[in-house]
Design a protein around this motif. Structure first.
Motif, short mmCIF file in Angstrom:
data_model
loop_
_atom_site.label_atom_id
_atom_site.label_comp_id
_atom_site.label_asym_id
_atom_site.label_seq_id
_atom_site.Cartn_x
_atom_site.Cartn_y
_atom_site.Cartn_z
N ASP A 199 0.82 -1.21 0.00
CA ASP A 199 0.00 0.00 0.00
C ASP A 199 0.85 1.27 0.00
N ARG A 200 2.13 1.13 -0.28
CA ARG A 200 3.02 2.30 -0.36
C ARG A 200 3.21 2.70 -1.82
N LEU A 201 2.90 3.97 -2.12
CA LEU A 201 3.09 4.49 -3.47
C LEU A 201 4.58 4.77 -3.69
N CYS A 202 5.19 4.04 -4.60
CA CYS A 202 6.60 4.26 -4.92
C CYS A 202 6.77 5.41 -5.91
N GLY A 203 5.79 5.60 -6.78
CA GLY A 203 5.89 6.73 -7.69
C GLY A 203 5.02 6.58 -8.92
N LEU A 204 4.83 7.70 -9.61
CA LEU A 204 4.03 7.76 -10.82
C LEU A 204 4.95 7.78 -12.04
N ILE A 205 4.48 7.20 -13.13
CA ILE A 205 5.26 7.15 -14.36
C ILE A 205 4.40 7.58 -15.55
N ASP A 206 5.04 7.66 -16.71
CA ASP A 206 4.37 7.87 -18.00
C ASP A 206 3.53 9.15 -18.02
N PHE A 207 4.24 10.26 -18.06
CA PHE A 207 3.60 11.58 -18.11
C PHE A 207 3.46 12.09 -19.54
N TYR A 208 3.56 11.24 -20.53
CA TYR A 208 3.67 11.73 -21.90
C TYR A 208 2.34 12.19 -22.50
N HIS A 209 1.24 12.04 -21.74
CA HIS A 209 -0.02 12.68 -22.13
C HIS A 209 -0.19 14.03 -21.43
N SER A 210 0.76 14.41 -20.60
CA SER A 210 0.60 15.63 -19.80
C SER A 210 0.38 16.85 -20.69
N CYS A 211 -0.49 17.72 -20.21
CA CYS A 211 -0.84 18.93 -20.94
C CYS A 211 -1.50 19.86 -19.94
N SER A 212 -1.87 21.03 -20.37
CA SER A 212 -2.70 21.90 -19.54
C SER A 212 -4.16 21.66 -19.91
N ALA A 213 -4.94 21.28 -18.93
CA ALA A 213 -6.34 20.93 -19.14
C ALA A 213 -7.07 21.11 -17.81
N PRO A 214 -8.39 21.05 -17.81
CA PRO A 214 -9.12 21.16 -16.54
C PRO A 214 -8.71 20.06 -15.56
#
Length: 314
Positions: A199-214
């Motif tokens: 239950d420990r979050l090690c980290g987030l990956i794959d930000f290649y859809h990142s953009c400015s959006a609501p």
């Protein structure tokens, strides 16, 4: 597995000379991902992930990588970009933008439990709070994106699917997009993009859809991804409430977001239905390519249209 651009050992050894990461020991393609080419890379200095970016241009990468660095600098667990010796965050390999990231511990989730879901709600809200400190660069107009792609896909759909698409494209115009708080978002926070050790979050990956959006759009993408099981066509509304409650304990939805909540859930489902249809009908050739069944998202879209249980945000 998706490997659009193969890399030889000699090519990788030459590329890694631009970093201070020691000597190459081994590398292998990653059996995950749809849009980019990914490799696990082991050197004498440690474990890394190399991504050859197929889904966005090199001009978009500074926004994405600076966003990740902003999050990591403020304590959000993410895979960190490794700087080149010249200070840059990305290079070129085989005519593709290339990014070397730290390899995180933990494993992607397949069936997230309630505790993991609650953690992701808190984390997403923290990310959106941190995004408020950044400029609103690289905007993506989700409604326009769906409308343009939907128009090209319409001739490939059955009549009932055409009607579903046209209805939801029209419904999306009723959202007061300009009134919704927005900024840099992940936009693809599926369970397989969150690495957990128990239950420990090690980290987030794959930000290649990142953009400015609501921010609401990002939240709805996450809710659908974490709470809908495509294999059973069931939506876990209790888990959705956990995520939503955790999120709002950090960043409560404002009135405009509350009013748009139900419609935005459907927009989020439609967006991924369309992208999967695109991958089927307008195929991008690659060495080894993974494509996902669009019917799962179509089922989700229809379920959300018929079921209003998640209108509790309004």
């Amino acid at each position: 597995m998706s490997v659009y651009t193969p890399v030889t050992r000699e090519q990788l050894e030459r590329y890694l000379q631009q970093y201070s990461v020691g000597q190459l020991i081994d590398f292998q393609g990653i059996e995950a991902g749809v849009e980019n080419t990914n490799y696990f890379v082991t050197t004498t200095a440690g474990e890394f992930v190399l991504t050859l970016v197929e889904s966005v241009s090199s001009e978009q990468l500074p926004f994405i990588l600076n966003y990740i660095e902003h999050l990591t600098q403020h304590g959000v667990a993410c895979a960190k970009p490794i700087h080149l010796n010249d200070g840059g965050l990305s290079g070129q390999l085989n005519d593709r933008p290339a990014v070397l990231m730290s390899r995180l511990a933990g494993s992607p989730l397949h069936h997230p439990n309630d505790q993991q879901a609650s953690i992701i709600g808190l984390t997403l809200a923290r990310m959106h709070r941190l995004s408020e400190q950044l400029s609103d660069a690289q905007p993506v107009h989700i409604q326009q994106w769906c409308a343009e792609l939907g128009t090209t896909l319409l001739p490939h759909l059955e009549e009932e699917e055409q009607q579903t698409l046209q209805y939801h494209l029209q419904d999306a115009t009723q959202i007061l997009w300009d009134s919704l708080p927005n900024g840099p978002v992940h936009a693809d926070l599926f369970p397989d993009n969150a690495l957990f050790d128990g239950d420990r979050l090690c980290g987030l990956i794959d930000f290649y859809h990142s953009c400015s959006a609501p921010y609401l759009y990002d939240l709805c993408v996450t809710l659908n991804a974490w709470c809908y099981d495509e294999s059973t066509a069931q939506y876990d509304f209790n888990k959705a409430l956990l995520i939503l409650d955790s999120y709002q304990s950090v960043r409560p939805l404002n009135t405009a977001e509350q009013r748009s909540f139900s419609s935005m859930l459907q927009v989020a489902a439609m967006r991924f239905w369309l992208s999967r249809l695109r991958d089927i009908h307008f195929r991008k050739e690659g060495e080894v390519v993974t494509r996902k069944d669009p019917n799962g998202k179509l089922q989700l879209l229809r379920l959300l249209s018929e079921n209003q249980r998640l209108q509790m945000a309004s």
